[in-house]
Design a protein around this motif. Structure first.
Motif, PDB file in Angstrom:
ATOM      1  N   ARG C  24       0.808  -1.209   0.000  1.00  0.00           N
ATOM      2  CA  ARG C  24       0.000   0.000   0.000  1.00  0.00           C
ATOM      3  C   ARG C  24       0.844   1.263   0.000  1.00  0.00           C
ATOM      4  O   ARG C  24       0.352   2.333   0.339  1.00  0.00           O
ATOM      5  CB  ARG C  24      -0.940  -0.009   1.220  1.00  0.00           C
ATOM      6  N   SER C  25       2.084   1.117  -0.380  1.00  0.00           N
ATOM      7  CA  SER C  25       3.005   2.266  -0.452  1.00  0.00           C
ATOM      8  C   SER C  25       3.030   3.088   0.824  1.00  0.00           C
ATOM      9  O   SER C  25       2.959   4.312   0.793  1.00  0.00           O
ATOM     10  CB  SER C  25       2.614   3.212  -1.603  1.00  0.00           C
ATOM     11  N   LEU C  26       3.108   2.421   1.937  1.00  0.00           N
ATOM     12  CA  LEU C  26       3.269   3.126   3.210  1.00  0.00           C
ATOM     13  C   LEU C  26       4.688   2.872   3.699  1.00  0.00           C
ATOM     14  O   LEU C  26       5.297   1.865   3.352  1.00  0.00           O
ATOM     15  CB  LEU C  26       2.308   2.580   4.268  1.00  0.00           C
ATOM     16  N   ARG C  33       1.759   2.229  12.503  1.00  0.00           N
ATOM     17  CA  ARG C  33       0.803   3.210  13.023  1.00  0.00           C
ATOM     18  C   ARG C  33      -0.627   2.754  12.733  1.00  0.00           C
ATOM     19  O   ARG C  33      -1.512   2.815  13.586  1.00  0.00           O
ATOM     20  CB  ARG C  33       1.070   4.570  12.374  1.00  0.00           C
ATOM     21  N   GLN C  34      -0.878   2.307  11.521  1.00  0.00           N
ATOM     22  CA  GLN C  34      -2.200   1.798  11.156  1.00  0.00           C
ATOM     23  C   GLN C  34      -2.549   0.579  11.996  1.00  0.00           C
ATOM     24  O   GLN C  34      -3.690   0.434  12.447  1.00  0.00           O
ATOM     25  CB  GLN C  34      -2.248   1.399   9.673  1.00  0.00           C
ATOM     26  N   ARG C  37      -3.653   1.640  15.363  1.00  0.00           N
ATOM     27  CA  ARG C  37      -5.012   2.203  15.332  1.00  0.00           C
ATOM     28  C   ARG C  37      -6.052   1.090  15.307  1.00  0.00           C
ATOM     29  O   ARG C  37      -7.049   1.125  16.026  1.00  0.00           O
ATOM     30  CB  ARG C  37      -5.190   3.092  14.097  1.00  0.00           C
ATOM     31  N   LEU C  38      -5.820   0.109  14.444  1.00  0.00           N
ATOM     32  CA  LEU C  38      -6.765  -0.992  14.325  1.00  0.00           C
ATOM     33  C   LEU C  38      -6.817  -1.817  15.610  1.00  0.00           C
ATOM     34  O   LEU C  38      -7.892  -2.214  16.052  1.00  0.00           O
ATOM     35  CB  LEU C  38      -6.392  -1.889  13.143  1.00  0.00           C
ATOM     36  N   GLN C  40      -6.216  -0.830  18.625  1.00  0.00           N
ATOM     37  CA  GLN C  40      -6.957  -0.066  19.626  1.00  0.00           C
ATOM     38  C   GLN C  40      -8.459  -0.138  19.369  1.00  0.00           C
ATOM     39  O   GLN C  40      -9.262  -0.295  20.284  1.00  0.00           O
ATOM     40  CB  GLN C  40      -6.499   1.393  19.634  1.00  0.00           C
ATOM     41  N   MET C  41      -8.844  -0.016  18.090  1.00  0.00           N
ATOM     42  CA  MET C  41     -10.262  -0.061  17.730  1.00  0.00           C
ATOM     43  C   MET C  41     -10.876  -1.402  18.125  1.00  0.00           C
ATOM     44  O   MET C  41     -11.973  -1.455  18.674  1.00  0.00           O
ATOM     45  CB  MET C  41     -10.409   0.130  16.221  1.00  0.00           C
ATOM     46  N   ARG C  48     -16.634  -3.043  24.612  1.00  0.00           N
ATOM     47  CA  ARG C  48     -18.025  -2.594  24.553  1.00  0.00           C
ATOM     48  C   ARG C  48     -18.977  -3.766  24.362  1.00  0.00           C
ATOM     49  O   ARG C  48     -20.198  -3.612  24.440  1.00  0.00           O
ATOM     50  CB  ARG C  48     -18.175  -1.656  23.352  1.00  0.00           C
TER      51      ARG C  48
END
Lengths: 171, 206, 68
Positions: C24-26, C33-34, C37-38, C40-41, C48
């Motif tokens: 993904r060209s990161l 970092r992504q 984020r995922l 944590q989500m 919940r």
């Protein structure tokens, strides 16, 4: 993380000046349509809502009728008090296919002191995807009866449902 | 802790002059307060005058009634979100939420990362459908630039996505030159727009 | 304000990181970092009471990601 803007202040000034005078709003996540209350009419959404909307409308007709009976009013009396058409009240109470005018729903909510947004959801004037709301409404409608005088049991049931409508979302 | 991203300008349509505006990230308590105490009461007032759906659209109130404090609370500390506020003339003039974990839908960039603008909203007194004499111009432009800048900074090459409200489609399609992917059945049939890296470069003026 | 960390990865982990980064060209940092984020989500949603599912586009078949 601090953002590095890719343009200068001057660049933005120039662009803003040149931009046409139009709206630039974007985004309303679905959950928040619940809060939008009166703003969204059902025909903005896909067809799958229909059957569920009818269920809710039946509950709406029932709660309006029961509240009217609780307050010992005839249709004519309610029509006058709420400043709405008698004809429309009759349709609301007895015709689940009928789509009431938002103003009428608003007036009835005001008269019976029920949160307008909740009445809007019930009446089908706005969209809801709240399964619990629908379940409570359907349960209420199923248990209410069409007699001229509210029984004690019916009164309790009506009060419970009205209390439910008065709750904040998420409670 | 909110940070000042930069100082820019909004155009005051009443005085026909620029006024200094600050762009902050993330949204903070004062911005929330303005939303609750300044934006919303006007919306409620307008609401009382509204009758039919046509009037609603015309009154330009489709993006209101967010429970901001709830949203912000949920999203504070969530790395997937970044929020922005524009402050000018002593009040919050605009708000934006951007998301990092969504992916592109446009065929040429399907699956690629993008900054998804969950919401961009300007104060009611700045909006044509809401008032005869809207006040500040430029919130939308500043916010979209921020979104594109954020996208580039993240390594997403300027890709941005958003669901436009009906009255804003021509802005995103014709002025910002984003790709209109059509009405989204999963999202109240709002048109979904995406910006490609090439479009982003053009937008930023390279 | 940025804080720095040194990361020790196995060969296999590094290979995966590099593959994802190219795909993904990161940058590798971008991928991590992504991932954070995922992660944590997922944690937040799970707390919940939500469940994480994969749904196949074509068949609409759902498979739960058994995290617990």
């Amino acid at each position: 993380m601090s953002l590095q803007m890719l343009v200068s202040r001057d660049w933005l000034r120039d662009r803003i000046l040149a931009d046409p005078d139009v709206e630039t709003e974007a985004g309303i996540p679905l959950a928040d349509f619940e809060q939008l209350g009166m703003f969204i009419a059902p025909d903005l959404v896909g067809g799958a809502q229909d059957e569920k909307v009818v269920e809710l409308k039946m509950a709406f007709g029932t709660v309006v009728r029961q509240l009217r009976r609780r307050d010992q009013m005839s249709i004519a009396e309610l029509s006058q008090k709420a400043d709405v058409e008698e004809e429309e009240l009759r349709h609301i109470e007895h015709d689940a296919a009928y789509k009431p005018r938002p103003r009428t729903v608003h007036q009835l909510a005001s008269t019976f002191r029920v949160p307008t947004a909740k009445f809007m959801k019930l009446s089908g004037a706005t969209v809801t995807v709240d399964a619990r709301f629908r379940a409570e409404a359907v349960k209420f409608a199923a248990r209410s009866d069409d007699l001229s005088q509210l029984t004690d049991a019916e009164r309790r049931l009506l009060n419970d449902f009205v209390a439910f409508l008065g709750k904040q979302d998420g409670q | 802790m909110t940070e000042l991203v930069g100082v820019y300008d909004l155009w005051n349509r009443h005085t026909n002059s620029f006024e200094e505006a600050q762009l902050y990230s993330p949204i903070a308590e004062p911005h929330l307060l303005d939303y609750e105490q300044r934006w919303m009461p006007l919306v409620h007032q307008k609401l009382a005058q509204i009758q039919g759906r046509e009037a609603l659209a015309a009154a330009n109130l489709q993006d209101f009634h967010w429970r901001w404090s709830e949203k912000v609370q949920e999203r504070t500390g969530d790395l997937g979100w970044q929020s922005f506020a524009i402050h000018c003339g002593g009040l919050t003039q605009g708000l934006m939420f951007a998301n990092f974990v969504k992916r592109c839908r446009a065929p040429t960039q399907e699956g690629d990362h993008l900054v998804y603008v969950d919401l961009v909203s300007t104060a009611p007194w700045n909006r044509h459908g809401f008032t005869e004499r809207p006040l500040y111009k430029g919130v939308g432009r500043i916010m979209l630039v921020a979104a594109v800048s954020l996208s580039v900074q993240e390594g997403f090459k300027g890709r941005v996505g958003l669901h436009s409200l009906p009255q804003s489609e021509s802005w995103y399609r014709d002025i910002c030159c984003m790709t209109d992917l059509g009405p989204d059945e999963q999202y109240q049939k709002l048109h979904y727009f995406e910006m490609t890296p090439t479009q982003a470069q053009a937008f930023i003026g390279n | 304000m940025k804080r720095t960390m040194t990361l020790a990865l196995s060969d296999a982990e590094m290979t995966v990181l590099e593959t994802l980064s190219e795909k993904r060209s990161l940058t590798k940092t971008g991928v991590l970092r992504q991932a954070l984020r995922l992660y944590q989500m997922v944690e937040t949603r799970q707390d919940r009471g939500d469940k994480l599912f994969f749904e196949h586009e074509g068949t609409k078949e759902k498979a739960e990601l058994m995290l617990l």
